[in-house]
Design a protein around this motif. Sequence first.
Motif, short mmCIF file in Angstrom:
data_model
loop_
_atom_site.label_atom_id
_atom_site.label_comp_id
_atom_site.label_asym_id
_atom_site.label_seq_id
_atom_site.Cartn_x
_atom_site.Cartn_y
_atom_site.Cartn_z
N GLU A 290 0.84 -1.20 0.00
CA GLU A 290 0.00 0.00 0.00
C GLU A 290 0.88 1.26 0.00
O GLU A 290 0.65 2.19 -0.78
CB GLU A 290 -0.92 -0.01 1.24
N ILE A 305 9.23 9.75 2.85
CA ILE A 305 8.33 9.02 3.74
C ILE A 305 8.46 7.54 3.45
O ILE A 305 8.47 7.11 2.30
CB ILE A 305 6.88 9.49 3.51
N TYR A 308 3.60 3.86 6.63
CA TYR A 308 2.20 4.21 6.41
C TYR A 308 1.78 5.37 7.30
O TYR A 308 1.10 6.29 6.87
CB TYR A 308 1.32 2.98 6.67
N GLN A 309 2.22 5.29 8.55
CA GLN A 309 1.85 6.34 9.50
C GLN A 309 2.30 7.72 9.03
O GLN A 309 1.59 8.70 9.17
CB GLN A 309 2.45 6.05 10.88
N ARG A 310 3.50 7.77 8.48
CA ARG A 310 4.06 9.06 8.10
C ARG A 310 3.51 9.59 6.77
O ARG A 310 3.78 10.71 6.39
CB ARG A 310 5.58 9.00 8.03
N LEU A 311 2.73 8.79 6.09
CA LEU A 311 2.18 9.25 4.81
C LEU A 311 1.27 10.45 5.02
O LEU A 311 1.14 11.30 4.14
CB LEU A 311 1.38 8.12 4.14
N GLY A 312 0.66 10.50 6.21
CA GLY A 312 -0.20 11.66 6.52
C GLY A 312 -1.29 11.84 5.49
O GLY A 312 -2.00 10.90 5.16
N ILE A 313 -1.37 13.04 4.95
CA ILE A 313 -2.47 13.33 4.04
C ILE A 313 -2.37 12.53 2.74
O ILE A 313 -3.36 12.39 2.03
CB ILE A 313 -2.55 14.82 3.68
N TYR A 314 -1.20 12.01 2.43
CA TYR A 314 -1.07 11.27 1.17
C TYR A 314 -1.80 9.93 1.25
O TYR A 314 -2.02 9.29 0.23
CB TYR A 314 0.39 11.11 0.79
N ARG A 315 -2.15 9.53 2.48
CA ARG A 315 -2.93 8.33 2.67
C ARG A 315 -4.24 8.45 1.89
O ARG A 315 -4.73 7.49 1.31
CB ARG A 315 -3.25 8.18 4.15
#
Lengths: 412, 412
Positions: A290, A305, A308-315
Amino acid sequence: MVNHVYDPFRSDFESLDELADRISQVLECPVTIEDANHRLLAYSTHDERTDSARISTIIGRRVPEKVINQLWKQGTIPALLTTKEPIRVKEMNEIGLGHRVAISIWKQEEVLGFIWALEINKSLTEEDFSLLRKAAESAKNKLLQLQTRKNKNEERFQEFFWKLLTGHLYIQEEIMEHFHTLNIIPASSYVLLVFQFQQNVTSKEEQNISYLLKTNQHLKIMLYTIDCNQLILLVSTDNMQNTFKELTKFAHFFVFKMSERYNITNITPVFSSIYYDYSHLKKAYTETREILSIKNQFPNETKNIYTYQRLGIYRFFNILLQKRKSEDYENYALKKLGEYDQKHNSNLIETLDVYLNKDTNINDAAKVLNVHANTLNYRLKRIAEIGEIDFKDPNQKITLYIDLKLEKHLRM
Amino acid sequence: MVNHVYDPFRSDFESLDELADRISQVLECPVTIEDANHRLLAYSTHDERTDSARISTIIGRRVPEKVINQLWKQGTIPALLTTKEPIRVKEMNEIGLGHRVAISIWKQEEVLGFIWALEINKSLTEEDFSLLRKAAESAKNKLLQLQTRKNKNEERFQEFFWKLLTGHLYIQEEIMEHFHTLNIIPASSYVLLVFQFQQNVTSKEEQNISYLLKTNQHLKIMLYTIDCNQLILLVSTDNMQNTFKELTKFAHFFVFKMSERYNITNITPVFSSIYYDYSHLKKAYTETREILSIKNQFPNETKNIYTYQRLGIYRFFNILLQKRKSEDYENYALKKLGEYDQKHNSNLIETLDVYLNKDTNINDAAKVLNVHANTLNYRLKRIAEIGEIDFKDPNQKITLYIDLKLEKHLRM
DNA sequence: ACGACTTTTGGAGATTCTCACAAATACTCA
DNA sequence: TGAGTATTTGTGAGAATCTCCAAAAGTCGT
C-alpha cells in the motif's frame, strides 16, 4: 623447494580447514578462506602470528564491515571480482590490516569466495602466486559443494518466507516449528522492509544484493527474498531503541551502496509497522505494498516518507484527487491569489506554499524565499486580504495546504 | 356629532386614499393605512400636523424598521395581531412616535393591514373607537382586492424564480425580459440565500417569514420562495463591500427574529458564492443544497459555516469517513496517547485537540484548558514523545487534526 | 505509608517573533 | 515623466515563546 609441475593441493581434502592449513604450510604464511559474502569459511591454525583484521574476522566469523568498505574504496574487492590473478594489498594500519595477497575463487563467471594469505614472515614470490592459483582451483570444488547445500537450504527459507507473506502459514506453533527447523531465532518483534527497484532484479544483481545484505552488520535480517522488482526483508526489531530511525539509516545505507558499488539507482525503500505476531506478516506485506502504491503515485511528495503512519495526508490524497477531478471546485483564495500573481507577476501563491510548508514559521519561510522577514509578513497580510484568509483558522490553513498540493499535482 | 347607527364609510370609495381622507375627516386626526407588512397603502392629506415616524413612513412608503421593532417589543403589534379592537399606543419620543390609536383589518382569521390614527389635535373617544371599527370593516374589501391582485403577481414571481432555480430559463435576454416585466431591477451580482427549517413551513409561518422579509431593510431581496422546509432568497450583492459579513449578519438577524417573535428555532442558514450571470442560478442552488447536505451530516462541526468555501475539510469529510470505516487504520500517535490517557487518566488527547484547534497557539490553548502555559508546554513535549510527533511537520499536524475530528465524529 | 516518579505551577532570563512605523525602491498608468 | 500605489527592507519596542530551575502537588506500586 617446490617443483613447478607438482600440485600440492591436488589430493582431496576432508574439509576446507584442512586445505587452509595445507596452503598455509606451503606458502609459509597464515591463510583464511572466505565465501563471496566475506563470511569466514576456514582458516589456518599453524601460525600464531597474525594481524588484528584477521583476528576480528575469525572472532566474528566474517570480515568486519569497515574492512570490507575500505577494500572496496581502495579497489581490492572490485579487482578481485574482475580478475582471477592474485592481488597484493598494502598494509592499512588504520583498520588493522597487514600486508597480504588475495585471490578469488571462480566457477565460470562467478566468484565463489576468496583466499587470503598474510605476508607476515615473508613476501610472496611469483612462484607463490602460481601456487595460490592452484589453491584457488582446488578450493573451488569444496565451495561448490557448500553452495549446492546452501542453495537447497535457501530454497527452504524461500518457501517458508513466502508462506508467511501470503498468509498460508498462520498457526503460531507451526510457524515456530519452521523457524526452529531452519535454525532461525524468531525475534519477538519485527518489521517488513521492502526495497522497490526500477526494473526487475537480474540474477547478477541478486548476487550483489545478497552480498550487500550478508556483509551488512546493522540489522538482523531473519529472512529475505526477491520478487520481480522488490527485495523483501524480514527484520528483527528486538533491542532497538529507535526503530524507525535505525531502519531509515539502513535504508539510506542500502540505497547508497547499491548506487555506489553497482550503479543501481532509484531504489524506493519502505517499511511496515512493528508487528509481534508472525501470523500478521501477510498484513505487514499488504501494508508495504500500500505504501509503495501511494509512493509510486506521488513520488515527489512522499520522497522522504517510508511508513504508512508518516504518509499523513497522502494516505487519502488519491480520493481527494478523484473528488477534485469529478467536481468543478476551485479554491476561492487560491483563485484570487493566482489572478493577482498573473496580473502583477508576483508570487503570492509560492509564498503561501512555502509559508505553509514551513509550518507557518515566518523566519524559516523567509530564509527559503530569500526575502526579509518583514517582506514575508507584508506579503502574508496581502495574501490574507486578497484571498480573504484568516490565518488563525486551522481549517482554512489546512484546506489551503491540501488544495495547494492537489493543484500542484494536477498541474504536473 | 355622529349618529351611532349611521356608517360614514359605507359608500364605495374610489381608492384607499379616499377612505383614509374620509376617516381623517370623521375622526379629526391624521390617518395612515398599511398592509400586513407595514407597507404604506394610503394616508390622509387634509391635516398637515403629524409626527416624525409618520413622515418617514410616508417618505419611505413603509414603516421604518426601528419603529416596527419597538412596536413588537412593546406589545402593540402582537396585540393588533390577536384582537380586532383598537389599541392605543403611548407616545415614544425616542423613535419620533406621537400618541396614536391603531386597529387591524381582518378577513376571517387573517390580518390584512392596519389603520393608524394620530391623536394630535384630540384624544379619541370610545365613540371614535367604534367608528374606527367600522372604518376597518370598510377597508377590508379594498385590501382584499389589492391582495388578490398581489397574489396573482406573486404567482408570476414564483414561476419565474423556479424556472431560474431549475435552469429552465437560461437565455440572458429572456431572463432580463422577465425581470423587466415583473418590475424587478436585476442586480449585477447576486447570491442565493437558503434557510432550512426543522419542519415544513406552514402557511401561517409563511406569512410570518414573508412579514419578516418585507419589513427587513438590510438586504435587497429580488425574489424569494418557500419549498417544503426551505426558504430560498435571491439577494442582490450590488454595492456591498463586505458581502459575506453582511449576509451572515442578516442570517443571524433572521434566525434570531424567527425565534424571538414566532418561537421557530433551529433554522440553518446557508449561502452560495457570488454569481454574476442569472443563467448560473441553477448552479448556485445546487451549491446551497450541497452545503446543506454537508451541514446536516456534521451539524456540530460546521455550526458556524455558511458557505461552500468555508467548509474547508468538511467538504471531503464524508469520503474520509467512508475510507476510515472501510479500512482498519489507526493513527499511531493517537493510539499511544489514548493508551496513556487511559492508563494515567490524563487528557493528552484533549490537550492536543485544543492546541491544534487553537492554531497551535500556546497561550490561547492554555487559557481554554485552564492550565499554566508552562504546563501546556510540558504536556506538548510529552505528547511529542509519546506519540512520536514532530510538531514542526505540517503534514503530521494536519493528519492529527483530521484524524482527531474523524475519531470524534465516529465516537458519536 | 513510603519512596519514586509524574505532573503542575511559578518565575527569571534569553531568545525569537510580531507588529508598527519609516524610508527606500519598484511599478503603473495616464 | 511624475504622481500615486505597491513592495521591500530596516529598526526597535513589546509580546510571545523557550529554557532552566525549583518547589509543590499528585500518583503508583509495594
